[in-house]
Design an enzyme around this catalytic site. Structure first.
Site, PDB file in Angstrom:
ATOM      1  N   LYS A 266     -13.861  25.533 -27.611  1.00  0.00           N
ATOM      2  CA  LYS A 266     -15.113  24.645 -27.953  1.00  0.00           C
ATOM      3  C   LYS A 266     -16.257  25.866 -26.707  1.00  0.00           C
ATOM      4  O   LYS A 266     -15.899  25.256 -25.940  1.00  0.00           O
ATOM      5  CB  LYS A 266     -14.827  23.547 -27.420  1.00  0.00           C
ATOM      6  CG  LYS A 266     -15.951  22.370 -26.934  1.00  0.00           C
ATOM      7  CD  LYS A 266     -15.185  21.412 -26.432  1.00  0.00           C
ATOM      8  CE  LYS A 266     -17.003  20.170 -25.606  1.00  0.00           C
ATOM      9  NZ  LYS A 266     -16.230  18.751 -25.943  1.00  0.00           N
ATOM     10  N   ASP A 271     -22.753  19.758 -21.263  1.00  0.00           N
ATOM     11  CA  ASP A 271     -22.541  18.363 -22.063  1.00  0.00           C
ATOM     12  C   ASP A 271     -22.988  17.530 -21.675  1.00  0.00           C
ATOM     13  O   ASP A 271     -22.526  16.547 -20.764  1.00  0.00           O
ATOM     14  CB  ASP A 271     -21.078  17.654 -22.994  1.00  0.00           C
ATOM     15  CG  ASP A 271     -20.419  16.779 -23.544  1.00  0.00           C
ATOM     16  OD1 ASP A 271     -22.293  16.633 -23.824  1.00  0.00           O
ATOM     17  OD2 ASP A 271     -19.813  16.615 -23.452  1.00  0.00           O
ATOM     18  N   LYS A 278     -23.754  10.090 -20.613  1.00  0.00           N
ATOM     19  CA  LYS A 278     -23.155  10.468 -19.368  1.00  0.00           C
ATOM     20  C   LYS A 278     -23.748   9.492 -18.360  1.00  0.00           C
ATOM     21  O   LYS A 278     -24.985   9.435 -18.224  1.00  0.00           O
ATOM     22  CB  LYS A 278     -22.472  11.222 -19.298  1.00  0.00           C
ATOM     23  CG  LYS A 278     -21.659  11.938 -20.379  1.00  0.00           C
ATOM     24  CD  LYS A 278     -20.568  13.332 -20.482  1.00  0.00           C
ATOM     25  CE  LYS A 278     -19.525  14.341 -21.006  1.00  0.00           C
ATOM     26  NZ  LYS A 278     -18.603  13.423 -21.393  1.00  0.00           N
ATOM     27  N   ASP A 289     -18.528  22.961 -20.372  1.00  0.00           N
ATOM     28  CA  ASP A 289     -17.186  22.422 -21.421  1.00  0.00           C
ATOM     29  C   ASP A 289     -17.408  22.960 -22.196  1.00  0.00           C
ATOM     30  O   ASP A 289     -16.798  23.481 -23.483  1.00  0.00           O
ATOM     31  CB  ASP A 289     -18.890  21.470 -21.876  1.00  0.00           C
ATOM     32  CG  ASP A 289     -17.754  20.190 -22.716  1.00  0.00           C
ATOM     33  OD1 ASP A 289     -16.594  19.820 -22.371  1.00  0.00           O
ATOM     34  OD2 ASP A 289     -18.456  19.317 -23.421  1.00  0.00           O
ATOM     35  N   ASP A 348     -21.297  10.968 -27.470  1.00  0.00           N
ATOM     36  CA  ASP A 348     -20.840  11.953 -26.583  1.00  0.00           C
ATOM     37  C   ASP A 348     -19.316  12.748 -27.245  1.00  0.00           C
ATOM     38  O   ASP A 348     -19.032  14.119 -26.533  1.00  0.00           O
ATOM     39  CB  ASP A 348     -20.295  11.104 -25.509  1.00  0.00           C
ATOM     40  CG  ASP A 348     -20.878  12.033 -24.744  1.00  0.00           C
ATOM     41  OD1 ASP A 348     -20.228  13.048 -24.116  1.00  0.00           O
ATOM     42  OD2 ASP A 348     -19.976  11.599 -22.760  1.00  0.00           O
ATOM     43  N   GLU A 350     -18.841  15.147 -29.662  1.00  0.00           N
ATOM     44  CA  GLU A 350     -19.437  15.970 -29.561  1.00  0.00           C
ATOM     45  C   GLU A 350     -18.532  17.548 -30.416  1.00  0.00           C
ATOM     46  O   GLU A 350     -18.768  17.973 -30.804  1.00  0.00           O
ATOM     47  CB  GLU A 350     -20.685  16.412 -29.000  1.00  0.00           C
ATOM     48  CG  GLU A 350     -20.598  17.516 -27.653  1.00  0.00           C
ATOM     49  CD  GLU A 350     -19.592  17.425 -26.921  1.00  0.00           C
ATOM     50  OE1 GLU A 350     -19.592  16.004 -26.960  1.00  0.00           O
ATOM     51  OE2 GLU A 350     -19.118  17.756 -26.162  1.00  0.00           O
ATOM     52  N   ARG A 352     -15.531  17.472 -31.195  1.00  0.00           N
ATOM     53  CA  ARG A 352     -14.360  17.823 -32.389  1.00  0.00           C
ATOM     54  C   ARG A 352     -15.397  18.167 -33.623  1.00  0.00           C
ATOM     55  O   ARG A 352     -15.200  18.805 -34.312  1.00  0.00           O
ATOM     56  CB  ARG A 352     -14.087  16.235 -32.373  1.00  0.00           C
ATOM     57  CG  ARG A 352     -14.858  14.680 -32.829  1.00  0.00           C
ATOM     58  CD  ARG A 352     -14.097  13.800 -32.119  1.00  0.00           C
ATOM     59  NE  ARG A 352     -14.127  13.647 -30.706  1.00  0.00           N
ATOM     60  CZ  ARG A 352     -13.159  13.495 -30.470  1.00  0.00           C
ATOM     61  NH1 ARG A 352     -13.100  11.552 -30.904  1.00  0.00           N
ATOM     62  NH2 ARG A 352     -12.988  12.737 -29.284  1.00  0.00           N
TER      63      ARG A 352
HETATM   64  N1  BES Z   1     -16.755  17.331 -22.702  1.00  0.00           N
HETATM   65  C1  BES Z   1     -15.703  15.950 -22.719  1.00  0.00           C
HETATM   66  C2  BES Z   1     -14.288  15.913 -22.512  1.00  0.00           C
HETATM   67  C3  BES Z   1     -14.195  15.991 -20.572  1.00  0.00           C
HETATM   68  C4  BES Z   1     -14.693  14.944 -20.045  1.00  0.00           C
HETATM   69  C5  BES Z   1     -13.771  17.035 -20.069  1.00  0.00           C
HETATM   70  C6  BES Z   1     -14.416  14.838 -18.211  1.00  0.00           C
HETATM   71  C7  BES Z   1     -13.274  17.370 -19.331  1.00  0.00           C
HETATM   72  C8  BES Z   1     -13.736  17.014 -18.293  1.00  0.00           C
HETATM   73  C9  BES Z   1     -16.090  15.636 -24.254  1.00  0.00           C
HETATM   74  O1  BES Z   1     -16.981  15.848 -25.167  1.00  0.00           O
HETATM   75  C10 BES Z   1     -16.451  13.987 -24.282  1.00  0.00           C
HETATM   76  O2  BES Z   1     -17.501  13.863 -23.339  1.00  0.00           O
HETATM   77  N2  BES Z   1     -15.159  12.939 -24.425  1.00  0.00           N
HETATM   78  C11 BES Z   1     -15.559  11.330 -24.861  1.00  0.00           C
HETATM   79  C12 BES Z   1     -14.415  11.419 -26.067  1.00  0.00           C
HETATM   80  C13 BES Z   1     -15.236   9.677 -26.249  1.00  0.00           C
HETATM   81  C14 BES Z   1     -16.878   9.401 -26.649  1.00  0.00           C
HETATM   82  C15 BES Z   1     -14.582   9.224 -27.367  1.00  0.00           C
HETATM   83  C16 BES Z   1     -14.387  11.193 -23.499  1.00  0.00           C
HETATM   84  O3  BES Z   1     -13.699  11.992 -22.756  1.00  0.00           O
HETATM   85  O4  BES Z   1     -15.466  10.348 -23.025  1.00  0.00           O
HETATM   86 ZN    ZN Z   2     -17.595  17.829 -24.304  1.00  0.00          ZN
HETATM   87 MN    MN Z   3     -18.801  14.782 -24.886  1.00  0.00          MN
END
Ligand code: BES
Ligand code: ZN
Ligand code: MN
Length: 502
Positions: A266, A271, A278, A289, A348, A350, A352
């Site tokens: 990834k 992000d 966020k 990220d 968010d 994104e 996947r």
């Molecule tokens: N990059 C984030 C995941 C992340 C969060 C990595 C904190 C490192 C530290 C990812 O893109 C994300 O935002 N995931 C969301 C998914 C949700 C919207 C289903 C999450 O984990 O909140």
């Molecule tokens: Zn992310």
């Molecule tokens: Mn995200």
């Protein structure tokens, strides 16, 4: 500036250096002070057999990450003896490789500002001492002061000489230094701030690194992505003026590759969450990220440098997830590479989306294995904490990857992909939605989403490194603040295993 590693076979008492490093082990229930780890014999003799006692008087206990300095006052050639805690060994009394790695890392951190050090830890476990020393010495100073080091920050230790009697020491050192350099490369990429590292510049760095190692390199820009139908990468990247890329790096595996492995990582260079933005708190963490991308790029380069007999193709999607009037929205339906449609319910989620494109593309090469890694979900940290990666995929290969994650000390644990989560991703209008309507098993739900894009019957693993990729706490062992380079060593260990055993 990078720390030089050498091997030496001589007495630790007479070796010329600015410091000599010895290992300390916590005493059993019978005593208070530490005992000396193997390898410190000559130094102990030079202290009249009282080195452990001296360290006890100086307050040392031998616990992990503890570093205590003793002036040698002429007893040995080096002016300082550095005692570093290894922590409690197993029942057999021998420290584990990871204990040696962490102690070597803690010593290397404490030796910042020193010229040369001689380490007796090489006698316990040479590869572990080499890796730990190099990784512990790592610093990222490109943005400190005007010329890289005008900040008063100490320089890393200039050289660590690892004492060993091993016959194949030079070969071991060469390999370990290369592995550590790959981790350091991944850390550099992660630590480069998002205003300087964005898809175009990240792809250029990947090209440079790849070409220097003799890899075949292909970079798809936004026009090529549109031409190819990469709807996931394009959708996620659409909110940013920094246009997305997809990088492909290929190591042939030499004359007789044992197997063909696809790596996917990834590469979200920042992000924000996009329109599903966020909260501001700690958003700076999202500079990391692209840690999965950094890891697979560095590992592919490493495989080529060491001539690993495995054909490796890295497929690396890169995008910046920003909100703007051109951004993709909740409610959009994206047509992914290969034709599946995805309803975006949360911009968010994104990672996947860009990974789905990349996984389908990687599958077209007909690999024997696929390893994908990403900072995919905050839920990974809820489930396993910040230091243990969640490893999902096909049962057998997942467990194999998890065993290597544990052996390398990077840490990882097998997690399931429950079929019952799949209907929770059903979409009103598309083939699948990018999130479920609940927060249960968030790490697993992301894995279940990715599985939809993996070719049937292909052994594969998804390594969620949301926590382990970036250390926002204090330094420990060989892990400093910031990018850690996890899971470079895990993936490389898996590739080495495949090279040997298929
Ligand atoms: N990059 C984030 C995941 C992340 C969060 C990595 C904190 C490192 C530290 C990812 O893109 C994300 O935002 N995931 C969301 C998914 C949700 C919207 C289903 C999450 O984990 O909140
Ligand atoms: Zn992310
Ligand atoms: Mn995200």
């Amino acid at each position: 500036m990078s720390t030089e590693l050498r091997i030496r076979n001589e007495s630790a008492a007479t070796a010329e250096a600015d410091a000599v490093v010895v290992g300390l082990i916590p005493a059993g229930s019978d005593g208070n002070g530490p005992t000396l780890a193997p390898g410190a014999e000559e130094v102990d003799a030079a202290f009249g057999g009282k080195l452990a006692e001296e360290f006890a008087l100086a307050g040392a206990s031998g616990k992990a990450d503890e570093v205590v300095r003793l002036p040698s006052r002429g007893a040995v050639a080096a002016p300082v003896v550095v005692g570093v805690g290894l922590g409690k060994p197993d029942a057999d009394g021998k420290p584990e490789p990871e204990q040696v790695r962490r102690a070597s890392g803690a010593a290397a951190r404490a030796l910042a500002g020193t010229g040369t050090a001689v380490s007796t830890l090489g006698r316990i476990d040479l590869p572990a001492a080499a890796e730990g020393s190099s990784l512990g010495a790592y610093t990222f100073t490109a943005y400190k002061g005007s010329n890289g080091n005008g900040s008063g920050a100490k320089n890393p230790v200039e050289r660590v000489d690892l004492l060993t009697t091993a016959d194949d020491g030079e070969e071991t050192l060469r390999r370990c230094a290369a592995v550590a350099d790959a981790v350091r490369t991944a850390r550099d990429l992660i630590n480069t701030p998002p205003n300087d590292l964005y898809p175009e510049t990240f792809a250029a760095r990947a090209r440079e690194l790849g070409e220097a190692a003799g890899l075949e390199v292909e970079v798809l820009d936004d026009a090529a992505l549109a031409e190819g139908g990469y709807g996931g990468v394009l959708g996620v990247g659409s909110g940013s003026s920094r246009k997305p890329r997809l990088v492909r790096l290929r190591w042939s595996g030499g004359d007789a590759p044992r197997a063909k492995v696809a790596l996917v990582g990834k590469g979200i260079t920042f992000d924000t969450g996009g329109i599903s933005i966020k909260p501001a708190a700690n958003m700076d963490h999202m500079t990391s990220d692209m840690s999965g991308a950094a890891a697979v790029i560095a590992t592919t380069v490493l495989a080529a440098q060491l001539g690993l007999p495995v054909a490796v193709t890295a497929t690396v999607p890169m995008a910046e997830n920003m909100p703007s009037d051109t951004a993709y929205r909740p409610g959009d339906v994206l047509r992914m590479y290969g034709g599946k449609t995805v309803e975006v319910l949360n911009t968010d989620a994104e990672g996947r989306l860009i990974l789905a494109d990349a996984i389908v593309r990687a599958g077209e090469d007909d690999p024997d294995y696929l390893i994908e890694t990403s900072t995919l979900t905050g839920a990974q940290m809820v489930a396993l904490g910040t230091r243990t990666a969640g490893i999902m995929g096909s049962d057998e290969f997942r467990d194999r990857v998890a065993r290597h994650a544990q052996a390398t000390g990077e840490g990882g644990w097998p997690m399931p992909l429950p079929d019952h989560l799949r209907p929770d991703l059903d979409s009103r209008i598309a083939d699948i939605a990018n999130v479920t309507g609940h927060r249960f098993g968030g790490m697993l739900a992301a894995g279940v989403f990715l599985r939809e894009f993996v070719p049937e019957n292909l052994p594969w693993a998804h390594i969620d490194v949301a926590g382990p990729a970036f250390n926002s706490g204090g330094p420990w062992g060989y892990t400093g603040k910031g990018g850690t380079g996890v899971p470079v060593r895990t993936i490389f260990a898996v590739l080495s295993d495949i090279a040997e055993n298929g």
